[in-house]
Motif scaffolding. Structure first.
Motif, PDB file in Angstrom:
ATOM      1  N   CYS A  71     -18.893 -38.627   9.211  1.00 33.56           N
ATOM      2  CA  CYS A  71     -20.023 -38.215   8.636  1.00 33.56           C
ATOM      3  C   CYS A  71     -20.189 -36.618   9.152  1.00 33.56           C
ATOM      4  N   ARG A  72     -19.554 -36.018   9.967  1.00 30.13           N
ATOM      5  CA  ARG A  72     -19.635 -34.766  10.234  1.00 30.13           C
ATOM      6  C   ARG A  72     -18.809 -33.728   9.714  1.00 30.13           C
ATOM      7  N   ILE A  73     -17.872 -34.212   8.766  1.00 27.40           N
ATOM      8  CA  ILE A  73     -17.021 -33.413   8.066  1.00 27.40           C
ATOM      9  C   ILE A  73     -17.558 -33.108   6.496  1.00 27.40           C
ATOM     10  N   PRO A  74     -17.583 -32.150   6.084  1.00 28.06           N
ATOM     11  CA  PRO A  74     -17.780 -31.871   4.460  1.00 28.06           C
ATOM     12  C   PRO A  74     -16.523 -32.302   3.830  1.00 28.06           C
ATOM     13  N   ILE A 119     -29.532 -32.663   1.643  1.00 34.26           N
ATOM     14  CA  ILE A 119     -28.903 -33.157   2.868  1.00 34.26           C
ATOM     15  C   ILE A 119     -29.692 -33.472   4.124  1.00 34.26           C
ATOM     16  N   GLU A 120     -30.610 -32.844   4.240  1.00 35.56           N
ATOM     17  CA  GLU A 120     -31.708 -33.472   5.489  1.00 35.56           C
ATOM     18  C   GLU A 120     -31.856 -34.861   5.300  1.00 35.56           C
ATOM     19  N   ASN A 121     -32.356 -35.472   4.190  1.00 30.36           N
ATOM     20  CA  ASN A 121     -32.559 -36.861   4.104  1.00 30.36           C
ATOM     21  C   ASN A 121     -31.346 -37.682   4.071  1.00 30.36           C
ATOM     22  N   GLY A 122     -30.208 -37.246   3.343  1.00 31.11           N
ATOM     23  CA  GLY A 122     -29.108 -37.970   3.485  1.00 31.11           C
ATOM     24  C   GLY A 122     -28.508 -38.072   4.881  1.00 31.11           C
ATOM     25  N   ILE A 154     -25.045 -30.505  15.534  1.00 31.79           N
ATOM     26  CA  ILE A 154     -26.379 -30.643  16.474  1.00 31.79           C
ATOM     27  C   ILE A 154     -26.728 -31.848  16.432  1.00 31.79           C
ATOM     28  N   LYS A 155     -27.245 -32.375  15.419  1.00 31.38           N
ATOM     29  CA  LYS A 155     -28.218 -33.627  15.178  1.00 31.38           C
ATOM     30  C   LYS A 155     -26.914 -34.618  15.095  1.00 31.38           C
TER      31      LYS A 155
END
Length: 193
Positions: A71-74, A119-122, A154-155
């Motif tokens: 989830c951290r890698i585009p 992006i924020e919601n996803g 960070i999150k």
């Protein structure tokens, strides 16, 4: 006649040369007299001696890419002219049960705020977010870079979240995004493995 042939690599050599040369020697003759045909000669040589699998481009297995990702890698599609990965990405989302949680936007005029919200919601809810044509919104790429650092590093994003990006190659695309992501091309260059 041989020298002016459209495909000298497959045309018989003049005189006794055709019978006395092996395939490697024929390749050297083509290299000496018709350097424009060397790639075709080498490709033929490799097919005949090693097999066709060494000159065929690999098929992109997006399901394997998803398995290797986090989830951290585009996940970044580097586009080739005339290629659009959107339909195969939609099919993959359906196959993996993410069809209902798949969101996409084609970047361009005025789409940056929408993309930011997606992006924020996803990241919170575990959606797949696809930002297509990032090269059309290069002025927003530095903000995207900062957003990705905040949301993905960070999150703690949802474990199912995946960020998919597509862009034509461009020197102004942020290197930090490229370095952090998994890069794919939907049309590999023709050549040897």
């Amino acid at each position: 006649q041989w020298f002016t042939s459209d495909s000298p690599e497959s045309t018989p050599l003049p005189g006794e040369w055709d019978n006395s040369c092996n395939e490697l020697q024929r390749m050297l003759i083509v290299r000496s007299l018709r350097p424009d045909r060397v790639p075709y000669t080498v490709t033929s040589f490799i097919i005949n001696n090693l097999g066709a699998k060494f000159v065929e481009p690999p098929v992109l297995n997006m399901a394997a890419v998803v398995e290797d990702s986090t989830c951290r890698i585009p996940l970044i599609f580097v586009l080739s002219p005339g290629v659009d990965p959107t339909s195969s990405l939609l099919v993959l989302a359906e196959q993996l049960g993410m069809g209902e949680r798949f969101q996409s936007v084609s970047l361009g005029q005025g789409q940056a705020p929408r993309a930011k919200r997606m992006i924020e919601n996803g990241a919170k809810e575990g959606h797949w977010v696809f930002l297509a044509n990032c090269h059309l919104s290069l002025s927003w790429m530095p903000q995207l870079d900062k957003l990705l650092e905040e949301e993905l590093q960070i999150k703690q994003p949802h474990k199912d979240f995946r960020l998919w990006l597509s862009s034509s190659p461009h020197p102004e695309f942020p290197i930090s995004i490229l370095q952090a992501g998994i890069k794919m091309t939907t049309e590999p260059p023709k050549g040897l493995k």
